[in-house]
Design a protein around this motif. Structure first.
Motif, PDB file in Angstrom:
ATOM      1  N   GLU A   1       2.532 -16.663   1.885  1.00  0.00           N
ATOM      2  CA  GLU A   1       1.964 -15.347   2.208  1.00  0.00           C
ATOM      3  C   GLU A   1       2.763 -14.746   3.354  1.00  0.00           C
ATOM      4  O   GLU A   1       3.106 -15.445   4.316  1.00  0.00           O
TER       5      GLU A   1
ATOM      6  N   ARG B   1       7.851  -1.302   1.667  1.00  0.00           N
ATOM      7  CA  ARG B   1       6.411  -1.317   1.868  1.00  0.00           C
ATOM      8  C   ARG B   1       5.871  -2.652   1.364  1.00  0.00           C
ATOM      9  O   ARG B   1       6.336  -3.180   0.344  1.00  0.00           O
ATOM     10  N   LEU B   2       4.887  -3.202   2.066  1.00  0.00           N
ATOM     11  CA  LEU B   2       4.214  -4.438   1.682  1.00  0.00           C
ATOM     12  C   LEU B   2       2.717  -4.196   1.741  1.00  0.00           C
ATOM     13  O   LEU B   2       2.188  -3.837   2.808  1.00  0.00           O
ATOM     14  N   ASP B   3       2.059  -4.350   0.611  1.00  0.00           N
ATOM     15  CA  ASP B   3       0.610  -4.103   0.530  1.00  0.00           C
ATOM     16  C   ASP B   3       0.254  -2.727   1.069  1.00  0.00           C
ATOM     17  O   ASP B   3      -0.751  -2.544   1.772  1.00  0.00           O
ATOM     18  N   GLY B   4       1.112  -1.750   0.785  1.00  0.00           N
ATOM     19  CA  GLY B   4       0.832  -0.372   1.150  1.00  0.00           C
ATOM     20  C   GLY B   4       1.261   0.048   2.534  1.00  0.00           C
ATOM     21  O   GLY B   4       1.179   1.223   2.879  1.00  0.00           O
ATOM     22  N   ARG B   5       1.739  -0.865   3.358  1.00  0.00           N
ATOM     23  CA  ARG B   5       2.138  -0.501   4.723  1.00  0.00           C
ATOM     24  C   ARG B   5       3.651  -0.588   4.870  1.00  0.00           C
ATOM     25  O   ARG B   5       4.306  -1.423   4.238  1.00  0.00           O
TER      26      ARG B   5
END
Length: 346
Positions: free
Chosen positions: A48, A135-139
């Motif tokens: 993760e 972007r990662l998970d929307g950020r």
């Protein structure tokens, strides 16, 4: 042609005239020569990302790397035995002689309709560093690639992300490379891969006929020759072509990049122009029917929006034709502006 394209074309033309076809120029074009060939790859990946995880998973992979654009580009085809199943991905690299930097793009075989934002950078004596954003998970995040010990027996690469503007970096992926062959050979293809572009794999001589002026009613054409080397990638769900065109003003190099979107049942076809190596153009989309491939997309010509159409036809084991046309009336009429006839090299 803008100033960047003009300067880049001068640099590429000078290198191309001085060397045999397919030979990498000296200097920056040598940056990736050490990576050319086939490799066995050992991966370690953080499970993760950017959540404070400390669990790593290990898996094996293979890589095949070709030099393109006369040494100022590469194609890097990969297969990885992820714990969740086999995964394929494609790296595309191109050198910009104006800024003396490389751009690196990635195509995820699970999402072939999108080319990820590039990272850009350069090499020092025994490694290289490249930065970009994604972007990662929307950020939004910052991305960093680093190559280490590139002239050693086991070059290695690492990827890191930052969520605070580069103040802190979390390394989330490392690869170690062991060469298995000096000359690159395609990785194995998948049994269910589409066969549409199988005819194009290999080495070709090409005769080009190009309209001198487009969308002005001209009927003046120029003729020149070229070559193409095309090979399968992404397990056969993609293919890449390295092109050299002996345009009268100055030789032009470019990469054609194609990927099959299985969910939408169409091909995407991108073009990377060696004179503008910091960007990959918007894709054409299309498919084959009864042995003819038709692809459509949007483009710009002299500041005006135009529609573009490409047709593959007359396909035999030793020949094929490619035609490009443009429309300014929403596809009601088309002007053919480029015709390329392919003949397979012996």
């Amino acid at each position: 042609m803008d100033r960047r394209q003009f300067l880049a074309s001068l640099a590429i033309a000078a290198a191309t005239r001085a060397l045999p076809s397919g030979t990498a120029p000296a200097g920056p074009g040598e940056d990736w020569r050490w990576l050319q060939g086939n490799w066995r790859v050992r991966h370690q990946r953080l499970k993760e990302r950017l959540v404070g995880d400390t669990r790593w998973e290990s898996f094996a992979g293979s890589s095949a790397v070709w030099l393109t654009l006369g040494g100022r580009g590469t194609i890097d085809d990969n297969v990885m035995a992820l714990p969740s199943g086999a995964y394929r991905g494609l790296g595309v690299r191109a050198f910009d002689p104006v800024s003396s930097t490389w751009s690196i793009w990635w195509i995820d075989g699970r999402n072939p309709g999108r080319i990820e934002p590039p990272v850009r950078g350069r090499f020092d004596a025994n490694g290289g560093t490249f930065h970009g954003t994604d972007r990662l998970d929307g950020r939004p995040i910052d991305v960093r690639f680093r190559w280490h010990d590139i002239h050693g027996k086991e070059p290695w690469w690492e990827q890191a992300f930052s969520a605070d503007g580069g103040m802190h970096w979390e390394i989330n992926w490392r690869n170690w490379f062991r060469r298995t062959a000096a000359a690159p050979a395609p990785l194995s293809t998948l049994p269910d891969a589409p066969a549409d572009f199988d005819f194009l794999v290999g080495h070709w001589n090409v005769h080009h006929r190009r309209l001198r002026a487009r969308l002005v009613g001209s009927d003046a054409w120029e003729h020149f020759n070229g070559t193409l080397h095309n090979w399968p990638v992404l397990g056969g769900y993609g293919n890449v072509g390295d092109n050299l065109m002996d345009v009268p003003a100055a030789p032009v190099r470019g990469m054609g990049i194609r990927a099959w979107n299985a969910r939408r049942r169409h091909w995407l076809s991108w073009w990377l122009d060696g004179r503008a190596p910091t960007r990959i153009g918007t894709p054409l989309r299309g498919a084959f029917e009864r042995g003819v491939g038709r692809f459509f997309g949007e483009d710009q010509h002299n500041g005006h929006a135009v529609q573009t159409r490409v047709v593959w036809s007359r396909i035999t084991p030793r020949s094929a034709r490619w035609e490009q046309a443009a429309s300014i009336d929403g596809g009601r009429s088309w002007e053919t502006n480029w015709v390329s006839d392919f003949e397979r090299q012996a």
